[in-house]
Design a protein around this motif. Structure first.
Motif, mmCIF file in Angstrom:
data_model
loop_
_atom_site.group_PDB
_atom_site.id
_atom_site.type_symbol
_atom_site.label_atom_id
_atom_site.label_comp_id
_atom_site.label_asym_id
_atom_site.label_seq_id
_atom_site.Cartn_x
_atom_site.Cartn_y
_atom_site.Cartn_z
ATOM 1 N N ILE A 85 0.850 -1.206 0.000
ATOM 2 C CA ILE A 85 0.000 0.000 0.000
ATOM 3 C C ILE A 85 0.878 1.245 0.000
ATOM 4 O O ILE A 85 0.612 2.223 -0.710
ATOM 5 C CB ILE A 85 -0.945 -0.011 1.211
ATOM 6 C CG1 ILE A 85 -1.894 -1.214 1.139
ATOM 7 C CG2 ILE A 85 -1.731 1.298 1.314
ATOM 8 C CD1 ILE A 85 -2.809 -1.372 2.340
ATOM 9 N N GLN A 108 0.927 4.242 -2.778
ATOM 10 C CA GLN A 108 0.774 5.666 -2.445
ATOM 11 C C GLN A 108 1.895 6.496 -3.069
ATOM 12 O O GLN A 108 1.649 7.566 -3.617
ATOM 13 C CB GLN A 108 0.758 5.844 -0.923
ATOM 14 C CG GLN A 108 -0.470 5.272 -0.237
ATOM 15 C CD GLN A 108 -0.371 5.346 1.288
ATOM 16 O OE1 GLN A 108 0.663 4.965 1.855
ATOM 17 N NE2 GLN A 108 -1.427 5.819 1.912
ATOM 18 N N GLU A 118 -4.169 5.547 3.963
ATOM 19 C CA GLU A 118 -4.340 4.112 4.144
ATOM 20 C C GLU A 118 -5.794 3.785 4.488
ATOM 21 O O GLU A 118 -6.337 2.762 4.073
ATOM 22 C CB GLU A 118 -3.397 3.613 5.249
ATOM 23 C CG GLU A 118 -3.364 2.106 5.371
ATOM 24 C CD GLU A 118 -2.280 1.620 6.315
ATOM 25 O OE1 GLU A 118 -2.334 0.464 6.737
ATOM 26 O OE2 GLU A 118 -1.370 2.414 6.652
ATOM 27 N N TRP A 176 -8.400 5.442 3.388
ATOM 28 C CA TRP A 176 -9.167 5.467 2.121
ATOM 29 C C TRP A 176 -9.005 4.147 1.386
ATOM 30 O O TRP A 176 -9.966 3.611 0.851
ATOM 31 C CB TRP A 176 -8.648 6.614 1.256
ATOM 32 C CG TRP A 176 -9.398 6.767 -0.056
ATOM 33 C CD1 TRP A 176 -10.444 7.580 -0.309
ATOM 34 C CD2 TRP A 176 -9.141 6.048 -1.261
ATOM 35 N NE1 TRP A 176 -10.873 7.435 -1.605
ATOM 36 C CE2 TRP A 176 -10.095 6.490 -2.221
ATOM 37 C CE3 TRP A 176 -8.218 5.078 -1.642
ATOM 38 C CZ2 TRP A 176 -10.141 6.004 -3.522
ATOM 39 C CZ3 TRP A 176 -8.276 4.590 -2.935
ATOM 40 C CH2 TRP A 176 -9.217 5.043 -3.861
ATOM 41 N N PHE A 177 -7.768 3.611 1.374
ATOM 42 C CA PHE A 177 -7.500 2.360 0.660
ATOM 43 C C PHE A 177 -8.330 1.219 1.248
ATOM 44 O O PHE A 177 -8.952 0.443 0.521
ATOM 45 C CB PHE A 177 -6.006 2.031 0.740
ATOM 46 C CG PHE A 177 -5.602 0.898 -0.150
ATOM 47 C CD1 PHE A 177 -5.202 1.128 -1.462
ATOM 48 C CD2 PHE A 177 -5.631 -0.423 0.310
ATOM 49 C CE1 PHE A 177 -4.838 0.077 -2.297
ATOM 50 C CE2 PHE A 177 -5.265 -1.479 -0.513
ATOM 51 C CZ PHE A 177 -4.864 -1.231 -1.823
ATOM 52 N N TYR A 178 -8.371 1.129 2.557
ATOM 53 C CA TYR A 178 -9.136 0.047 3.196
ATOM 54 C C TYR A 178 -10.651 0.253 3.015
ATOM 55 O O TYR A 178 -11.399 -0.707 2.882
ATOM 56 C CB TYR A 178 -8.786 -0.031 4.684
ATOM 57 C CG TYR A 178 -7.541 -0.839 4.962
ATOM 58 C CD1 TYR A 178 -7.619 -2.221 5.163
ATOM 59 C CD2 TYR A 178 -6.287 -0.228 4.998
ATOM 60 C CE1 TYR A 178 -6.465 -2.965 5.401
ATOM 61 C CE2 TYR A 178 -5.131 -0.965 5.227
ATOM 62 C CZ TYR A 178 -5.228 -2.344 5.429
ATOM 63 O OH TYR A 178 -4.098 -3.095 5.654
ATOM 64 N N ILE A 200 -11.060 -0.161 -1.211
ATOM 65 C CA ILE A 200 -10.435 -1.263 -1.953
ATOM 66 C C ILE A 200 -10.571 -2.601 -1.229
ATOM 67 O O ILE A 200 -10.964 -3.603 -1.818
ATOM 68 C CB ILE A 200 -8.944 -0.963 -2.209
ATOM 69 C CG1 ILE A 200 -8.781 0.367 -2.951
ATOM 70 C CG2 ILE A 200 -8.307 -2.106 -2.993
ATOM 71 C CD1 ILE A 200 -9.450 0.413 -4.300
ATOM 72 N N LYS A 201 -10.309 -2.624 0.047
ATOM 73 C CA LYS A 201 -10.267 -3.892 0.760
ATOM 74 C C LYS A 201 -11.585 -4.259 1.433
ATOM 75 O O LYS A 201 -11.780 -5.389 1.852
ATOM 76 C CB LYS A 201 -9.146 -3.852 1.819
ATOM 77 C CG LYS A 201 -7.751 -3.687 1.208
ATOM 78 C CD LYS A 201 -6.667 -3.785 2.252
ATOM 79 C CE LYS A 201 -6.521 -5.193 2.817
ATOM 80 N NZ LYS A 201 -6.028 -6.162 1.818
#
Length: 292
Positions: free
Chosen positions: A20, A24, A37, A39-41, A44-45
């Motif tokens: 990740i 970034q 991070e 936002w990613f979770y 995306i996850k």
């Protein structure tokens, strides 16, 4: 991302930690954009991911080699699902407000339907307490922003009204009663309203004079002279087989007609009248041919 880091896991949903962080950094170098991070979770996850804002979709599309999100959708429409996420989201933004509006309109209509009640208004003589019968009571219902709504009472002196209003205003007129403006606060549990009207003594007096057999014509003449104004406009309305239209009288002519024992003006039926300073200034009448 695989061009920069060939050994990276090809499944983005399985990235974590350093992967990740590398993403970034690569995103920042290529399109000058930053993502957290969190936002990613979130997007995306998560198994119930929400659609990112359009500005993030545009940045990610640019990172992938497209001009923006719309360019990505257009060039990949054959490989994307039938309904693209962006279009689906826009559709929800349209459908939900429209559906809410329709539901509100239906609920408002049902409320109006069930809130509308039928009321019965009956008019009585204020002195005798008897119903004002004959069907000559006219009601003008006053409405906000609209012309008055006209109603005519039946032979029993009553009329019915269906309304959802809590307060109504009406102007009530009758040839032998004083015109009055009535204000009523309607009660849901009481659908019968009783309203009293004051008699128009001047109109009744002329009507009674025309029917009575009086020997003292001079006394009647004096009384009529007292109650009729000098410049009164007096109109006889014709509505029969022999004649139609109207005839105008001045005060003297009318009093002479009323006080001459010729029977010409027997059984006068008053149509309307106006009184000012205790004297009749306007009078409309017709002869009741059935009572002559």
């Amino acid at each position: 991302m695989l061009q920069t880091y060939p050994g990276m896991n090809p499944s983005i949903s399985e990235w974590k930690g350093q992967e990740i962080t590398d993403f970034q950094e690569d995103l920042r170098q290529r399109v000058s954009a930053n993502i957290s991070e969190k936002w990613f979770y979130t997007h995306i996850k998560s198994s119930q991911a929400t659609l990112p804002r359009i500005d993030m979709l545009n940045l990610l599309s640019k990172y992938a080699g497209y001009s923006n999100w719309n360019d990505f959708i257009f060039k990949n429409k054959e490989t994307l699902p039938a309904t693209a996420p962006g279009r689906n989201a826009n559709r929800y933004f349209i459908i939900i407000p429209v559906l809410s509006l329709v539901i509100l309109i239906i609920l408002f209509g049902l409320f109006k339907l069930f809130d509308t009640q039928k009321y019965r208004f009956c008019f009585y003589d204020a002195d005798t307490r008897e119903p004002i019968s004959g069907g000559n009571v006219e009601v003008a219902l006053l409405l906000d922003g609209e012309s008055p709504e006209q109603h005519l009472c039946g032979p029993d002196g009553c009329f019915t009204l269906s309304t959802d209003k809590s307060i109504i205003r009406m102007v009530v007129a009758s040839p032998y009663y004083q015109t009055d403006t009535i204000v009523r606060t309607l009660k849901k549990l009481n659908h019968n309203e009783t309203i009293t009207l004051r008699a128009n003594d001047y109109a009744l007096m002329i009507h009674y004079f025309s029917m009575m057999k009086v020997d003292d014509w001079e006394k009647r003449k004096t009384k009529l002279n007292e109650i009729i104004g000098e410049d009164a406009m007096i109109c006889q309305v014709f509505n029969g087989r022999e004649a139609s239209g109207m005839a105008l009288y001045n005060k003297t002519e009318f009093i002479n007609k009323m006080t001459m024992p010729s029977g010409n003006l027997k059984s006068i039926e008053i149509l309307s009248s106006q009184v000012k300073n205790g004297k009749i200034v306007v009078l409309r009448f017709r002869i009741n041919e059935k009572k002559k």
